[in-house]
Enzyme design. Structure first.
Site, mmCIF file in Angstrom:
data_model
loop_
_atom_site.group_PDB
_atom_site.id
_atom_site.type_symbol
_atom_site.label_atom_id
_atom_site.label_comp_id
_atom_site.label_asym_id
_atom_site.label_seq_id
_atom_site.Cartn_x
_atom_site.Cartn_y
_atom_site.Cartn_z
ATOM 1 N N TYR A 156 64.791 47.381 49.391
ATOM 2 C CA TYR A 156 65.486 47.197 48.108
ATOM 3 C C TYR A 156 65.862 48.548 47.508
ATOM 4 O O TYR A 156 66.923 48.710 46.902
ATOM 5 C CB TYR A 156 64.609 46.402 47.137
ATOM 6 C CG TYR A 156 65.192 46.298 45.742
ATOM 7 C CD1 TYR A 156 66.442 45.719 45.523
ATOM 8 C CD2 TYR A 156 64.491 46.789 44.635
ATOM 9 C CE1 TYR A 156 66.974 45.637 44.244
ATOM 10 C CE2 TYR A 156 65.010 46.702 43.358
ATOM 11 C CZ TYR A 156 66.257 46.125 43.167
ATOM 12 O OH TYR A 156 66.778 46.055 41.899
ATOM 13 N N ARG A 163 74.102 51.445 46.573
ATOM 14 C CA ARG A 163 74.883 50.859 45.479
ATOM 15 C C ARG A 163 75.270 51.929 44.461
ATOM 16 O O ARG A 163 76.431 52.061 44.094
ATOM 17 C CB ARG A 163 74.073 49.742 44.808
ATOM 18 C CG ARG A 163 74.752 49.188 43.564
ATOM 19 C CD ARG A 163 74.109 47.906 43.062
ATOM 20 N NE ARG A 163 72.691 48.003 42.724
ATOM 21 C CZ ARG A 163 71.958 46.998 42.258
ATOM 22 N NH1 ARG A 163 72.510 45.800 42.083
ATOM 23 N NH2 ARG A 163 70.679 47.152 41.967
ATOM 24 N N TYR A 216 65.218 52.400 34.612
ATOM 25 C CA TYR A 216 63.872 52.293 35.169
ATOM 26 C C TYR A 216 63.406 53.678 35.630
ATOM 27 O O TYR A 216 64.191 54.440 36.203
ATOM 28 C CB TYR A 216 63.865 51.364 36.389
ATOM 29 C CG TYR A 216 63.840 49.876 36.115
ATOM 30 C CD1 TYR A 216 63.576 49.361 34.854
ATOM 31 C CD2 TYR A 216 64.066 48.971 37.149
ATOM 32 C CE1 TYR A 216 63.550 47.983 34.633
ATOM 33 C CE2 TYR A 216 64.038 47.599 36.936
ATOM 34 C CZ TYR A 216 63.787 47.114 35.674
ATOM 35 O OH TYR A 216 63.759 45.767 35.473
ATOM 36 N N ARG A 229 71.697 43.295 31.971
ATOM 37 C CA ARG A 229 70.938 42.042 31.880
ATOM 38 C C ARG A 229 71.839 40.825 31.767
ATOM 39 O O ARG A 229 71.442 39.713 32.105
ATOM 40 C CB ARG A 229 69.984 42.113 30.689
ATOM 41 C CG ARG A 229 68.956 43.229 30.791
ATOM 42 C CD ARG A 229 68.083 43.114 32.016
ATOM 43 N NE ARG A 229 67.086 44.187 32.105
ATOM 44 C CZ ARG A 229 66.259 44.347 33.132
ATOM 45 N NH1 ARG A 229 66.308 43.520 34.165
ATOM 46 N NH2 ARG A 229 65.399 45.337 33.144
ATOM 47 N N GLU A 336 62.524 34.614 40.247
ATOM 48 C CA GLU A 336 63.611 35.234 39.483
ATOM 49 C C GLU A 336 64.561 34.094 39.099
ATOM 50 O O GLU A 336 64.849 33.224 39.916
ATOM 51 C CB GLU A 336 64.314 36.281 40.368
ATOM 52 C CG GLU A 336 65.482 36.994 39.693
ATOM 53 C CD GLU A 336 66.061 38.138 40.555
ATOM 54 O OE1 GLU A 336 65.279 38.977 41.044
ATOM 55 O OE2 GLU A 336 67.291 38.151 40.738
HETATM 56 C C1 3EB Z 1 64.329 43.186 37.447
HETATM 57 O O1 3EB Z 1 64.316 42.828 36.261
HETATM 58 C C2 3EB Z 1 64.278 42.090 38.479
HETATM 59 O O2 3EB Z 1 69.022 45.001 41.650
HETATM 60 O O3 3EB Z 1 70.799 43.859 41.137
HETATM 61 C C3 3EB Z 1 67.169 41.326 38.838
HETATM 62 C C4 3EB Z 1 68.559 41.242 38.822
HETATM 63 C C5 3EB Z 1 66.554 42.286 39.615
HETATM 64 C C6 3EB Z 1 69.338 42.126 39.568
HETATM 65 C C7 3EB Z 1 69.576 44.047 41.102
HETATM 66 C C8 3EB Z 1 67.352 43.171 40.372
HETATM 67 C C9 3EB Z 1 68.725 43.095 40.339
HETATM 68 O O4 3EB Z 1 64.361 44.364 37.789
HETATM 69 C C10 3EB Z 1 65.068 42.378 39.698
#
Ligand code: 3EB
Length: 351
Positions: A156, A163, A216, A229, A336
């Site tokens: 990932y 990306r 993050y 989001r 998820e």
């Molecule tokens: C998170 O909150 C959960 O890498 O495109 C959720 C939606 C998550 C999209 C992405 C990752 C992605 O981090 C993981």
């Protein structure tokens, strides 16, 4: 019959229902994402002009496989560009791309998955530049063995590197105005990506309970994930809300690592927080839990009953939800949930 122009809307159909639709219906479909554990039906592709992406995932709540279709309006135009199949109307473009990592060599500094991801995203951005659909609304990302480690890095995280490099290479923002997305793991198969883009800028929505994913900290990998989001798209009178894959993350940390019911509740609290933000920004507030269409990705099939019971209790009425088996991008996340706003303005179109 739909009366007004420029409606983007989604619908879920079984694969057999999809294949039995009349030509007139197919003529309104921008594209489809079909979730099926069975080998891809060759009929899905034979002579069909609809870009269709098959995601090898088991549906857990019913026997039938499911196709998420996206519909446009007016005259549709389709094409192929490199590895992308796409179709668009005047305002919206849907595309799919699958890329096998085996096409890429383990170079000195980039892993095959990282290269495949960067290539896929670069192809998407180049196509959107050429056809003038500059604004990404939403990406769907499906990655084999998402939690496995290779070349010293979780896959990932390799995906996140490729990306973000593609976003940067095309001069795109990697914070703030970034598309909604989901990223899930498959048992096997090529990198599989779908996207919706258009000619109006969406509003990007963050969750006040969570640190933006694009911020993050390093502990989650050398590059942050490039997604927002949610995105709220305004097309004429319509507003379409895409809520990204949402999990039991508060701040940047996973909560309730071994408690699937608590993770479900935390995830829904996050979705409620995103809805509140969306309603603050929307022309037509009124997005609520009961009117969303959910896709619930479940790591362990044995958790289905508990997740479903929590979701039904929280939403109140029987939610419009599809449950699929998938790996989630952190090992300690057990589910998820992504969601799209139904379009309450059109009666009798509940899909
Ligand atoms: C998170 O909150 C959960 O890498 O495109 C959720 C939606 C998550 C999209 C992405 C990752 C992605 O981090 C993981």
């Amino acid at each position: 019959m739909r009366d007004t122009a420029s409606h983007l809307h989604g619908a879920n159909l079984s694969m057999s229902a999809f294949l039995e639709q009349p030509a007139q219906w197919q003529n309104s479909v921008l594209g489809a994402i079909c979730f099926s554990a069975d080998a891809v039906e060759s009929r899905m592709h034979a002579g069909m002009e609809v870009p269709c992406m098959c995601v090898p995932m088991q549906r857990l709540d019913a026997g039938e496989s499911i196709c998420e279709t996206w519909h446009g309006s007016g005259q549709l135009t389709q094409g192929q560009s490199g590895d992308i199949h796409y179709r668009h109307d005047e305002g919206v473009l849907f595309g799919v791309i699958t890329l096998s990592e085996t096409q890429f060599e383990a170079g000195a500094d980039k892993t095959p998955l990282q290269q495949a991801t960067e290539s896929a995203y670069r192809q998407v951005f180049a196509l959107l530049d050429t056809l003038h659909y500059p604004y990404l609304f939403r990406f769907w990302n499906y990655i084999a063995d998402i939690n496995a480690h290779s070349f010293g890095l979780e896959r990932y995280r390799q995906f996140n590197l490729g990306r973000q490099d593609a976003f940067l290479a095309h001069g795109r923002d990697v914070v703030g105005n970034v598309p909604a997305a989901c990223a899930l793991g498959l048992a096997q198969g090529p990198l599989t990506i779908a996207f919706l883009a258009g000619r109006v800028a969406p509003l990007n929505i963050e969750n006040p309970r969570q640190i933006s994913a694009y911020q993050y900290p390093q502990q989650y990998g050398p590059r942050s994930p490039t997604f927002s989001r949610a995105s709220l798209v305004r097309l004429g009178q319509d507003e379409v809300l895409f809520i990204s894959g949402t999990a039991s993350v508060v701040g940047h940390a996973t909560l309730h690592p071994a408690d699937v019911a608590a993770q479900t509740r935390e995830t829904m609290t996050n979705i409620e927080a995103v809805l509140a933000e969306a309603n603050r920004l929307a022309n037509q507030p009124g997005f609520d839990l009961a009117s969303l269409h959910y896709k619930v990705y479940v790591r362990h099939p044995t958790d289905l009953a508990q997740i479903r019971a929590e979701l039904e209790r929280i939403v109140g009425i029987a939610p419009n939800a599809v449950y699929l088996q998938a790996d989630v991008c952190r090992r300690d996340l057990l589910l998820e949930i992504e969601a799209t706003a139904a379009r309450p303005s059109i009666s009798g179109q509940r899909d």
